[in-house]
Design an enzyme around this catalytic site. Structure first.
Site, PDB file in Angstrom:
ATOM      1  N   ASP A  69       0.863  -1.180   0.000  1.00  0.00           N
ATOM      2  CA  ASP A  69       0.000   0.000   0.000  1.00  0.00           C
ATOM      3  C   ASP A  69       0.903   1.236   0.000  1.00  0.00           C
ATOM      4  O   ASP A  69       1.660   1.458   0.960  1.00  0.00           O
ATOM      5  CB  ASP A  69      -0.890  -0.030   1.258  1.00  0.00           C
ATOM      6  N   ASN A  96       2.163   5.846 -10.254  1.00  0.00           N
ATOM      7  CA  ASN A  96       0.936   5.891 -11.048  1.00  0.00           C
ATOM      8  C   ASN A  96      -0.322   5.555 -10.250  1.00  0.00           C
ATOM      9  O   ASN A  96      -1.417   5.963 -10.629  1.00  0.00           O
ATOM     10  CB  ASN A  96       1.117   4.908 -12.225  1.00  0.00           C
ATOM     11  N   SER A 150      -3.121  14.300 -13.708  1.00  0.00           N
ATOM     12  CA  SER A 150      -4.362  14.275 -14.495  1.00  0.00           C
ATOM     13  C   SER A 150      -4.604  15.659 -15.068  1.00  0.00           C
ATOM     14  O   SER A 150      -4.196  16.662 -14.470  1.00  0.00           O
ATOM     15  CB  SER A 150      -5.536  13.905 -13.590  1.00  0.00           C
ATOM     16  N   TYR A 170     -10.514  14.455  -5.701  1.00  0.00           N
ATOM     17  CA  TYR A 170      -9.628  13.894  -6.733  1.00  0.00           C
ATOM     18  C   TYR A 170      -8.917  15.022  -7.492  1.00  0.00           C
ATOM     19  O   TYR A 170      -7.702  15.027  -7.624  1.00  0.00           O
ATOM     20  CB  TYR A 170     -10.449  13.035  -7.694  1.00  0.00           C
ATOM     21  N   LYS A 174      -4.871  16.012  -7.518  1.00  0.00           N
ATOM     22  CA  LYS A 174      -4.024  16.006  -8.721  1.00  0.00           C
ATOM     23  C   LYS A 174      -3.321  17.355  -8.896  1.00  0.00           C
ATOM     24  O   LYS A 174      -2.176  17.418  -9.360  1.00  0.00           O
ATOM     25  CB  LYS A 174      -4.856  15.643  -9.953  1.00  0.00           C
ATOM     26  N   THR A 205     -10.525   2.929 -18.410  1.00  0.00           N
ATOM     27  CA  THR A 205     -10.089   2.005 -17.352  1.00  0.00           C
ATOM     28  C   THR A 205     -11.220   1.886 -16.334  1.00  0.00           C
ATOM     29  O   THR A 205     -12.251   2.546 -16.469  1.00  0.00           O
ATOM     30  CB  THR A 205      -8.843   2.540 -16.595  1.00  0.00           C
TER      31      THR A 205
HETATM   32  P1  NDP Z   1      -7.311   1.931 -12.080  1.00  0.00           P
HETATM   33  O1  NDP Z   1      -8.409   2.185 -11.105  1.00  0.00           O
HETATM   34  O2  NDP Z   1      -7.595   1.151 -13.315  1.00  0.00           O
HETATM   35  O3  NDP Z   1      -6.073   1.234 -11.325  1.00  0.00           O
HETATM   36  C1  NDP Z   1      -5.600   1.758 -10.130  1.00  0.00           C
HETATM   37  C2  NDP Z   1      -4.309   1.057  -9.771  1.00  0.00           C
HETATM   38  O4  NDP Z   1      -3.757   1.678  -8.592  1.00  0.00           O
HETATM   39  C3  NDP Z   1      -4.489  -0.422  -9.439  1.00  0.00           C
HETATM   40  O5  NDP Z   1      -3.380  -1.124  -9.926  1.00  0.00           O
HETATM   41  C4  NDP Z   1      -4.493  -0.445  -7.905  1.00  0.00           C
HETATM   42  O6  NDP Z   1      -4.047  -1.672  -7.349  1.00  0.00           O
HETATM   43  C5  NDP Z   1      -3.494   0.656  -7.627  1.00  0.00           C
HETATM   44  N1  NDP Z   1      -3.658   1.223  -6.282  1.00  0.00           N
HETATM   45  C6  NDP Z   1      -4.718   1.920  -5.795  1.00  0.00           C
HETATM   46  N2  NDP Z   1      -4.510   2.266  -4.522  1.00  0.00           N
HETATM   47  C7  NDP Z   1      -3.289   1.766  -4.186  1.00  0.00           C
HETATM   48  C8  NDP Z   1      -2.517   1.769  -2.990  1.00  0.00           C
HETATM   49  N3  NDP Z   1      -2.960   2.363  -1.864  1.00  0.00           N
HETATM   50  N4  NDP Z   1      -1.309   1.175  -3.002  1.00  0.00           N
HETATM   51  C9  NDP Z   1      -0.850   0.563  -4.128  1.00  0.00           C
HETATM   52  N5  NDP Z   1      -1.535   0.521  -5.284  1.00  0.00           N
HETATM   53  C10 NDP Z   1      -2.746   1.105  -5.308  1.00  0.00           C
HETATM   54  O7  NDP Z   1      -6.733   3.387 -12.415  1.00  0.00           O
HETATM   55  P2  NDP Z   1      -6.283   4.030 -13.820  1.00  0.00           P
HETATM   56  O8  NDP Z   1      -5.409   3.097 -14.540  1.00  0.00           O
HETATM   57  O9  NDP Z   1      -7.470   4.595 -14.477  1.00  0.00           O
HETATM   58  O10 NDP Z   1      -5.426   5.268 -13.269  1.00  0.00           O
HETATM   59  C11 NDP Z   1      -4.024   5.225 -13.105  1.00  0.00           C
HETATM   60  C12 NDP Z   1      -3.576   6.625 -12.738  1.00  0.00           C
HETATM   61  O11 NDP Z   1      -3.962   7.523 -13.783  1.00  0.00           O
HETATM   62  C13 NDP Z   1      -4.219   7.167 -11.461  1.00  0.00           C
HETATM   63  O12 NDP Z   1      -3.304   7.956 -10.751  1.00  0.00           O
HETATM   64  C14 NDP Z   1      -5.345   8.026 -12.002  1.00  0.00           C
HETATM   65  O13 NDP Z   1      -5.741   9.019 -11.085  1.00  0.00           O
HETATM   66  C15 NDP Z   1      -4.708   8.601 -13.237  1.00  0.00           C
HETATM   67  N6  NDP Z   1      -5.644   9.091 -14.243  1.00  0.00           N
HETATM   68  C16 NDP Z   1      -6.595   8.260 -14.780  1.00  0.00           C
HETATM   69  C17 NDP Z   1      -7.479   8.744 -15.738  1.00  0.00           C
HETATM   70  C18 NDP Z   1      -8.527   7.890 -16.381  1.00  0.00           C
HETATM   71  O14 NDP Z   1      -9.368   8.443 -17.139  1.00  0.00           O
HETATM   72  N7  NDP Z   1      -8.553   6.593 -16.158  1.00  0.00           N
HETATM   73  C19 NDP Z   1      -7.424  10.157 -16.153  1.00  0.00           C
HETATM   74  C20 NDP Z   1      -6.386  10.928 -15.548  1.00  0.00           C
HETATM   75  C21 NDP Z   1      -5.524  10.402 -14.621  1.00  0.00           C
HETATM   76  P3  NDP Z   1      -5.098  -2.902  -7.112  1.00  0.00           P
HETATM   77  O15 NDP Z   1      -5.397  -3.469  -8.478  1.00  0.00           O
HETATM   78  O16 NDP Z   1      -4.372  -3.867  -6.256  1.00  0.00           O
HETATM   79  O17 NDP Z   1      -6.310  -2.310  -6.468  1.00  0.00           O
END
Ligand code: NDP
Length: 264
Positions: A69, A96, A150, A170, A174, A205
């Site tokens: 985490d 990320n 973001s 959120y 960011k 996603t």
């Molecule tokens: P997802 O929700 O698809 O994936 C999130 C990932 O973060 C998962 O791998 C999750 O692990 C991991 N995670 C969450 N909390 C923790 C934690 N406390 N410790 C370790 N790992 C953690 O997100 P996205 O791929 O959509 O987003 C990735 C990044 O891009 C984020 O920072 C998001 O804010 C940013 N973003 C996304 C956008 C979008 O439209 N999707 C737009 C702009 C920015 P687990 O699978 O184990 O839960």
């Protein structure tokens, strides 16, 4: 540096937080495709270990998942030391992992605030510092950190104006992490460490799944490119920033948003 513009991470070890799914998974695959070994940090997904080792087999690199985490400082420091010993030395980080709390502002709680900021701001800080500590202690005079921020660091998106579901924690987290990028870049530049942010627009996603289809269609129609991005479309900018080709780039925030910002 060779004259041909190829990005290679051969013999390198890159840590990707949240590298098991979504945008992070696209980063994991792209780094592995470029010959890099990848340490995938995840929080709780049951299939993360299999996901990482499958990528390793596909591209013939070492790819391994680490449950950690990112909001837990001691665990993060311990995990980075473990990765460094088992797969390292670590040469780069994509910070990320991120979460959201899509609720109307009037309903948000302190717990929601902690949930979002603990991961999106403190988690990024924890992992960036854990990597920087390793590099500074060994006087590496190198190291590249890419932070996933973001486009909402800059704008309030239209769904916030038209829909009851907004993202104020959120969005503000960011904005915080985009500023954190600049501060860390300035502080660690003398150690040869570069810190940059990539700011995606809407990407397909789990994080955009909460939107109703009609909202997604509305959002997409307002974008110059008229569609949400596929996760792999984030990888070009991130890998460039991570690589030696970006050796004079630090403290920047780079938008990969289908032109959304220019239309606000
Ligand atoms: P997802 O929700 O698809 O994936 C999130 C990932 O973060 C998962 O791998 C999750 O692990 C991991 N995670 C969450 N909390 C923790 C934690 N406390 N410790 C370790 N790992 C953690 O997100 P996205 O791929 O959509 O987003 C990735 C990044 O891009 C984020 O920072 C998001 O804010 C940013 N973003 C996304 C956008 C979008 O439209 N999707 C737009 C702009 C920015 P687990 O699978 O184990 O839960």
């Amino acid at each position: 540096m060779s004259s041909a513009f190829t990005i290679s991470f051969a013999k390198q070890c890159i840590v990707v937080t949240g590298g098991n799914r979504g945008i992070g998974y696209a980063f994991t695959r792209a780094i592995a495709r470029a010959g890099g070994n990848v340490a995938v940090i995840y929080r709780s997904s049951k299939d993360a270990e299999e996901v990482a080792s499958k990528v390793g087999r596909e591209f013939g690199v070492n790819s391994k998942a680490y449950k950690c985490d990112v909001s837990e400082t001691e665990l993060v420091n311990k995990t980075f030391l473990q990765i460094n010993d088992e797969m390292g030395p670590i040469t780069g980080l994509i910070a990320n992992a991120g979460v959201s709390a899509p609720k109307p502002a009037i309903d948000l709680s302190y717990e929601d605030f902690r949930k979002v900021y603990d991961v999106n701001v403190f988690g990024v800080f924890n992992t960036a510092r854990a990597a920087a500590k390793l590099w500074i202690e060994k006087s590496h005079k190198t190291g590249s950190i890419v932070i996933t921020s973001s486009m909402s660091s800059q704008i309030i998106n239209q769904s916030a104006l038209n829909q009851p579901l907004t993202q104020v924690f959120y969005n503000s987290s960011k904005a915080a992490v985009s500023n954190l990028t600049k501060g860390l870049a300035a502080e660690w530049a003398s150690h040869g460490i570069r810190v940059n942010a990539i700011s995606p627009g809407y990407v397909k996603t789990d994080q955009t799944e909460y939107m109703e289809q009609s909202v997604r269609d509305f959002q997409a129609s307002a974008l110059p490119l008229r569609r949400f991005a596929e996760p792999h479309e984030m990888t070009g900018q991130a890998l460039l920033l991570l690589s030696e080709h970006a050796s004079y780039m630090t403290g920047g925030e780079y938008f990969v948003d289908g032109g959304q910002l220019i239309c606000q």
